[in-house]
Motif scaffolding. Structure first.
Motif, PDB file in Angstrom:
ATOM      1  N   ARG A 162       2.214  16.358   1.645  1.00 24.59           N
ATOM      2  CA  ARG A 162       1.973  15.016   2.168  1.00 24.59           C
ATOM      3  C   ARG A 162       0.850  14.364   1.372  1.00 24.59           C
ATOM      4  NH1 ARG A 162       4.007  13.005   6.588  1.00 24.59           N
ATOM      5  NH2 ARG A 162       3.662  11.238   5.228  1.00 24.59           N
ATOM      6  N   GLY A 163       0.988  13.078   1.104  1.00 19.50           N
ATOM      7  CA  GLY A 163      -0.071  12.336   0.425  1.00 19.50           C
ATOM      8  C   GLY A 163       0.168  12.249  -1.073  1.00 19.50           C
ATOM      9  N   ARG A 164      -0.745  11.541  -1.743  1.00 17.14           N
ATOM     10  CA  ARG A 164      -0.682  11.517  -3.204  1.00 17.14           C
ATOM     11  C   ARG A 164      -0.974  12.932  -3.694  1.00 17.14           C
ATOM     12  NH1 ARG A 164      -3.986   8.874  -0.633  1.00 17.14           N
ATOM     13  NH2 ARG A 164      -5.763   8.819  -2.020  1.00 17.14           N
ATOM     14  N   GLY A 217       8.819   8.805  -9.605  1.00 15.54           N
ATOM     15  CA  GLY A 217       8.499   7.385  -9.575  1.00 15.54           C
ATOM     16  C   GLY A 217       8.175   6.985  -8.150  1.00 15.54           C
ATOM     17  N   CYS A 218       7.536   5.851  -7.975  1.00 17.28           N
ATOM     18  CA  CYS A 218       7.185   5.425  -6.622  1.00 17.28           C
ATOM     19  C   CYS A 218       8.288   4.524  -6.059  1.00 17.28           C
ATOM     20  CB  CYS A 218       5.857   4.668  -6.644  1.00 17.28           C
ATOM     21  SG  CYS A 218       5.390   4.125  -4.987  1.00 17.28           S
ATOM     22  N   PRO A 219       8.904   4.918  -4.929  1.00 19.36           N
ATOM     23  CA  PRO A 219      10.020   4.121  -4.398  1.00 19.36           C
ATOM     24  C   PRO A 219       9.596   2.729  -3.943  1.00 19.36           C
ATOM     25  CG  PRO A 219       9.848   6.250  -3.254  1.00 19.36           C
ATOM     26  CD  PRO A 219       8.637   6.117  -4.115  1.00 19.36           C
ATOM     27  N   ILE A 220       8.295   2.538  -3.688  1.00 19.57           N
ATOM     28  CA  ILE A 220       7.881   1.224  -3.175  1.00 19.57           C
ATOM     29  C   ILE A 220       6.957   0.476  -4.140  1.00 19.57           C
ATOM     30  CG2 ILE A 220       8.186   1.894  -0.746  1.00 19.57           C
ATOM     31  CD1 ILE A 220       5.093   2.243  -0.629  1.00 19.57           C
ATOM     32  N   ASP A 221       6.818   0.981  -5.352  1.00 15.80           N
ATOM     33  CA  ASP A 221       5.974   0.319  -6.367  1.00 15.80           C
ATOM     34  C   ASP A 221       4.509   0.222  -5.961  1.00 15.80           C
ATOM     35  OD1 ASP A 221       7.250  -0.086  -8.698  1.00 15.80           O
ATOM     36  OD2 ASP A 221       7.971  -2.098  -8.245  1.00 15.80           O
ATOM     37  N   ALA A 222       4.014   1.241  -5.268  1.00 12.06           N
ATOM     38  CA  ALA A 222       2.581   1.241  -4.929  1.00 12.06           C
ATOM     39  C   ALA A 222       1.729   1.674  -6.123  1.00 12.06           C
ATOM     40  CB  ALA A 222       2.320   2.157  -3.738  1.00 12.06           C
ATOM     41  N   LYS A 223       2.351   2.280  -7.148  1.00 12.19           N
ATOM     42  CA  LYS A 223       1.612   2.634  -8.367  1.00 12.19           C
ATOM     43  C   LYS A 223       1.628   1.428  -9.308  1.00 12.19           C
ATOM     44  CE  LYS A 223       3.424   7.380  -8.385  1.00 12.19           C
ATOM     45  NZ  LYS A 223       4.174   8.371  -9.164  1.00 12.19           N
ATOM     46  N   GLY A 224       0.457   1.086  -9.842  1.00 20.02           N
ATOM     47  CA  GLY A 224       0.374  -0.148 -10.624  1.00 20.02           C
ATOM     48  C   GLY A 224       0.672  -0.016 -12.096  1.00 20.02           C
ATOM     49  N   ALA A 282       0.852  -1.200   0.000  1.00 24.01           N
ATOM     50  CA  ALA A 282       0.000   0.000   0.000  1.00 24.01           C
ATOM     51  C   ALA A 282       0.881   1.241   0.000  1.00 24.01           C
ATOM     52  CB  ALA A 282      -0.903  -0.005   1.231  1.00 24.01           C
ATOM     53  N   CYS A 283       0.378   2.296  -0.599  1.00 25.47           N
ATOM     54  CA  CYS A 283       1.042   3.611  -0.617  1.00 25.47           C
ATOM     55  C   CYS A 283       1.256   4.098   0.817  1.00 25.47           C
ATOM     56  CB  CYS A 283       0.135   4.564  -1.385  1.00 25.47           C
ATOM     57  SG  CYS A 283       0.437   6.317  -1.141  1.00 25.47           S
ATOM     58  N   ASN A 284       2.418   4.693   1.093  1.00 25.92           N
ATOM     59  CA  ASN A 284       2.639   5.269   2.419  1.00 25.92           C
ATOM     60  C   ASN A 284       2.532   6.793   2.389  1.00 25.92           C
ATOM     61  OD1 ASN A 284       5.006   6.230   1.352  1.00 25.92           O
ATOM     62  ND2 ASN A 284       6.295   4.624   2.231  1.00 25.92           N
ATOM     63  N   ASN A 285       1.963   7.326   1.299  1.00 25.39           N
ATOM     64  CA  ASN A 285       1.698   8.771   1.197  1.00 25.39           C
ATOM     65  C   ASN A 285       2.954   9.608   1.418  1.00 25.39           C
ATOM     66  OD1 ASN A 285      -1.319   9.021   0.707  1.00 25.39           O
ATOM     67  ND2 ASN A 285      -1.201   7.525   2.350  1.00 25.39           N
ATOM     68  N   CYS A 286       4.022   9.181   0.739  1.00 18.94           N
ATOM     69  CA  CYS A 286       5.306   9.860   0.943  1.00 18.94           C
ATOM     70  C   CYS A 286       5.265  11.303   0.463  1.00 18.94           C
ATOM     71  CB  CYS A 286       6.417   9.108   0.240  1.00 18.94           C
ATOM     72  SG  CYS A 286       6.402   9.283  -1.552  1.00 18.94           S
ATOM     73  N   GLY A 287       4.348  11.618  -0.461  1.00 21.31           N
ATOM     74  CA  GLY A 287       4.190  13.006  -0.895  1.00 21.31           C
ATOM     75  C   GLY A 287       4.931  13.341  -2.172  1.00 21.31           C
ATOM     76  N   PHE A 288       5.858  12.540  -2.607  1.00 21.60           N
ATOM     77  CA  PHE A 288       6.562  12.792  -3.863  1.00 21.60           C
ATOM     78  C   PHE A 288       5.935  11.881  -4.924  1.00 21.60           C
ATOM     79  CE2 PHE A 288       9.292  14.615  -0.806  1.00 21.60           C
ATOM     80  CZ  PHE A 288      10.071  15.562  -1.452  1.00 21.60           C
ATOM     81  N   CYS A 289       4.756  12.255  -5.406  1.00 21.65           N
ATOM     82  CA  CYS A 289       3.991  11.323  -6.231  1.00 21.65           C
ATOM     83  C   CYS A 289       4.003  11.764  -7.695  1.00 21.65           C
ATOM     84  CB  CYS A 289       2.572  11.207  -5.673  1.00 21.65           C
ATOM     85  SG  CYS A 289       1.801   9.649  -6.085  1.00 21.65           S
ATOM     86  N   GLY A 290       3.171  12.764  -8.060  1.00 21.13           N
ATOM     87  CA  GLY A 290       3.181  13.244  -9.433  1.00 21.13           C
ATOM     88  C   GLY A 290       4.547  13.821  -9.781  1.00 21.13           C
TER      89      GLY A 290
HETATM   90  S1  SF4 Z   1       5.144   7.917  -4.695  1.00 18.98           S
HETATM   91 FE1  SF4 Z   1       2.904   8.210  -4.571  1.00 18.98          FE
HETATM   92  S2  SF4 Z   1       2.107   6.103  -4.587  1.00 18.98           S
HETATM   93 FE2  SF4 Z   1       4.272   5.943  -4.037  1.00 18.98          FE
HETATM   94  S3  SF4 Z   1       4.304   5.955  -1.784  1.00 18.98           S
HETATM   95 FE3  SF4 Z   1       4.637   8.077  -2.483  1.00 18.98          FE
HETATM   96  S4  SF4 Z   1       2.563   9.004  -2.460  1.00 18.98           S
HETATM   97 FE4  SF4 Z   1       2.314   6.748  -2.436  1.00 18.98          FE
END
Ligand code: SF4
Ligand SMILES: Cc1cc2nc3c(=O)[nH]c(=O)nc-3n(C[C@H](O)[C@H](O)[C@H](O)COP(=O)(O)OP(=O)(O)OC[C@H]3O[C@@H](n4cnc5c(N)ncnc54)[C@H](O)[C@@H]3O)c2cc1C
Length: 573
Positions: free
Chosen positions: A338-340, A227-234, A216-224
């Motif tokens: 914070r967040g997506r 890239g997602c460091p944990i592959d939570a984006k499918g 699950a996404c951990n809402n790291c905040g660096f989204c758009g």
């Molecule tokens: S990059 Fe986006 S999807 Fe990935 S953990 Fe961070 S907020 Fe969630």
């Protein structure tokens, strides 16, 4: 050097369009070679196809140093508004999407709404507008519904099926519930509701719970833009992994396709020629060529290959989304970092009601539509530093963060009407580092987009003030006033569509309803080049749904069907 590799299909591009094609075709037993001009920062190409760990929450790396490519100095694009501007106004970065394994899907924040029924039939339902070639799509919502459902399962979309009153019927719920709300979005969603609008939690291709072997996404905040460091984006990790797991897919990164190879008539594709990272030239022979380079690069590649183009429409009807930004400043911090990047949307500014028609008529239009409105956070720290004046006050202003943490923004992804004169073609002079002609956009907005923006902008400013903003202002992309060189009129949109439009008549379209080229019997296009109109929704879920549909047909798999229950308005499969 000649590479004798033979395969059922060669796929050009590994973004959502190419990755979906590879997934469907390999599942059907086809052998597939995928060629990607960018580098691979996404996943190991050997089992268990783990993330490479190249991704970090680093603004400079992603925004300034072109980590995901393309570097605009090496791969420039050019832009002009019309022929009256001469060969070009500008050369450099124009609407770049990442050139990397996974394409734009790798770093998009993945709001993945479906289109509505009216979006497939705008000419029949809403009518023509002077100066634009509005057409109906050759398919409708009901036909695409089961493919939307399949696309949502493939990517893993988190959303609330009941939340959007304007949404069309669905054959089932989203695979996951929505993730946590951003603080600022709660404020603006509540304010919008109070003023009579209908905000809802954005359907997002990000895991809200563990799904498909990814966390699950951990809402790291660096989204758009990251890239997602944990592959939570499918998207497109899931389809690429599926394809690799069949053992029938080979991915070749840093492989720039120079030409699609065709027979003497230009009506049958033999394969492609590409150049690798060591400047060696290869050819891949294939039964079928899948064009998935994105709606900018696909027509550019087609136009430099000797592919038949009897309609003359390859590259024409370029569309973006006309973006209206309404920015509000609040007296308290909103934690937009914070967040997506976006957790709430509303569709109200796409609905053609009596008030819209009255305003439209006053401005010489029968109607207009805006687009999906995103509720999103402010900028990022380095960007804030650049825009905060230097000098003694700089440190305090950065600590206060009035230019970031106190800002919130709405973005309307406004519908952009299809105009024949808006197009991608080949720049007569500028070339990229591979020696190929740069793609050139000739693009100007239609009055429709301007009027829609002027109508909806003040409504969003009112919502922003209702939410507690001390002031709000509106800006657009492209800006309505350019500088004297006209340079700032280039659109910043990353939603690019329309350059190989889909239709039944070969005289007025480039691909048919199954996305097969009218002129080339064994070639299909799976990216948003095929969109006949832009609608006001992000294109990616529709790209994936269409690609599933087109590739299943290509592989001879049964067509998917779903039906809508009469009583509830909600469908059963
Ligand atoms: S990059 Fe986006 S999807 Fe990935 S953990 Fe961070 S907020 Fe969630
Ligand atoms: C910051 C950001 C946020 C976004 N958010 C959303 C969103 O919320 N919702 C939404 O719907 N969309 C969003 N998008 C848009 C989304 O990324 C695109 O719609 C999507 O990536 C298009 O997929 P595609 O496969 O058609 O093209 P691309 O993703 O552009 O992939 C094409 C690939 O083909 C490769 N290629 C091109 N030419 C060649 C060649 N000659 N040889 C070899 N390889 C080639 C490219 O390098 C690229 O990797 C966003 C984009 C950005 C930049």
């Amino acid at each position: 050097m000649h590479d004798a590799t033979d395969c059922d299909a060669v796929v050009i591009g590994t973004g959502p369009a190419g990755a979906t094609a590879a997934d469907v075709l390999t599942a059907a037993g086809w052998s597939v070679v995928m060629l990607e001009k960018g580098r691979n920062h996404l996943l190991a190409l050997e089992e268990p196809f783990a993330p490479l760990g190249h991704v970090s929450n680093d603004e400079i790396k992603f925004w300034r140093r072109h980590f995901l490519g393309p570097d605009p100095f090496l791969e420039p694009r050019t832009y002009r508004r019309g022929e009256h501007d001469g060969d070009r106004l500008f050369s450099g970065e124009v609407n770049n999407l990442p050139s990397t394994l996974g394409g734009g899907g790798f770093h998009a924040d993945a709001k993945l709404p479906r289109l509505r029924a009216v979006d497939f039939k705008p000419l029949s339902e809403l009518g023509p507008i002077d100066g634009a070639d509005i057409v109906d799509w050759p398919i409708d919502y009901d036909e695409l519904e089961p493919y939307y459902a399949e696309a949502e399962r493939l990517i893993g979309v988190a959303g609330d099926a009941e939340a959007n009153p304007f949404a069309e019927w669905r054959s089932g719920p989203y695979p996951m519930p929505p993730g946590p709300d951003m603080f600022g979005a709660v404020l603006t969603a509540d304010a919008a509701t109070r003023l009579g609008y209908h905000p809802y939690r954005a359907p997002t291709g990000v895991n809200s719970v563990p799904y498909d072997g990814r966390p699950a996404c951990n809402n790291c905040g660096f989204c758009g833009h990251y890239g997602c460091p944990i592959d939570a984006k499918g998207d497109p990790v899931a389809p690429l992994r599926n394809a690799l797991r069949t053992g029938r897919c080979e991915i070749r990164a840093e492989s720039y396709v120079e030409r699609i190879l065709v027979d003497g008539s230009g009506k049958r594709a033999r394969g492609v020629r590409y150049v690798d990272a060591h400047d060696a030239v290869h050819e891949v022979g294939a039964r079928v060529v899948v064009v998935a380079g994105g709606a900018w690069e696909s027509p550019r590649l087609l136009l430099r290959s000797e592919v038949a183009n009897s309609s003359g429409l390859v590259g024409r009807y370029l569309m973006y989304h006309f973006q209206t930004f309404v920015v509000g400043q609040f007296p308290f911090p909103l934690h937009g970092h914070r967040g997506r990047s976006v957790t709430h949307l509303h569709d109200d500014h796409m609905i053609v009601d009596d008030d819209v028609r009255t305003f439209a008529r006053r401005h010489g239009l029968p109607y207009f539509r805006g687009g999906l409105t995103e509720h999103g956070g402010g900028g990022s720290p380095v960007m804030e530093g650049i825009y905060t004046a230097p000098g003694r006050a700089h440190t305090n202003e950065m600590l206060e963060s009035s230019m970031r943490d106190h800002l919130w923004a709405f973005t309307i992804q406004g519908e952009d009407l299809p105009q024949r004169t808006n197009r991608i073609d080949l720049d007569p002079k500028i070339r990229d580092v591979y020696g190929q002609p740069a793609g050139r956009a000739t693009y100007d907005v239609h009055r429709h987009e301007v009027v829609a923006s002027r109508y909806f902008g003040p409504q969003l400013e009112a919502i922003m003030r209702e939410a507690g903003a001390t002031f709000a202002f509106t800006a657009t992309s492209p800006p309505l006033e350019g500088d004297r060189a006209g340079r700032r009129s280039a659109s910043m949109s990353r939603h690019i569509m329309g350059t190989c439009r889909m239709g039944d008549d070969p005289r007025t379209s480039v691909v048919d309803r199954w996305q097969r080229f009218h002129d080339v019997e064994n070639m299909i296009c799976t990216d948003s080049s095929v969109f006949p109109t832009s609608t006001g929704y992000g294109p990616t879920l529709t790209i994936v749904a269409l690609a599933i549909r087109a590739c299943r047909e290509l592989a001879g798999l049964p067509r998917l069907r779903s039906s809508r229950p009469a009583e509830t308005g909600r469908a059963q499969v």
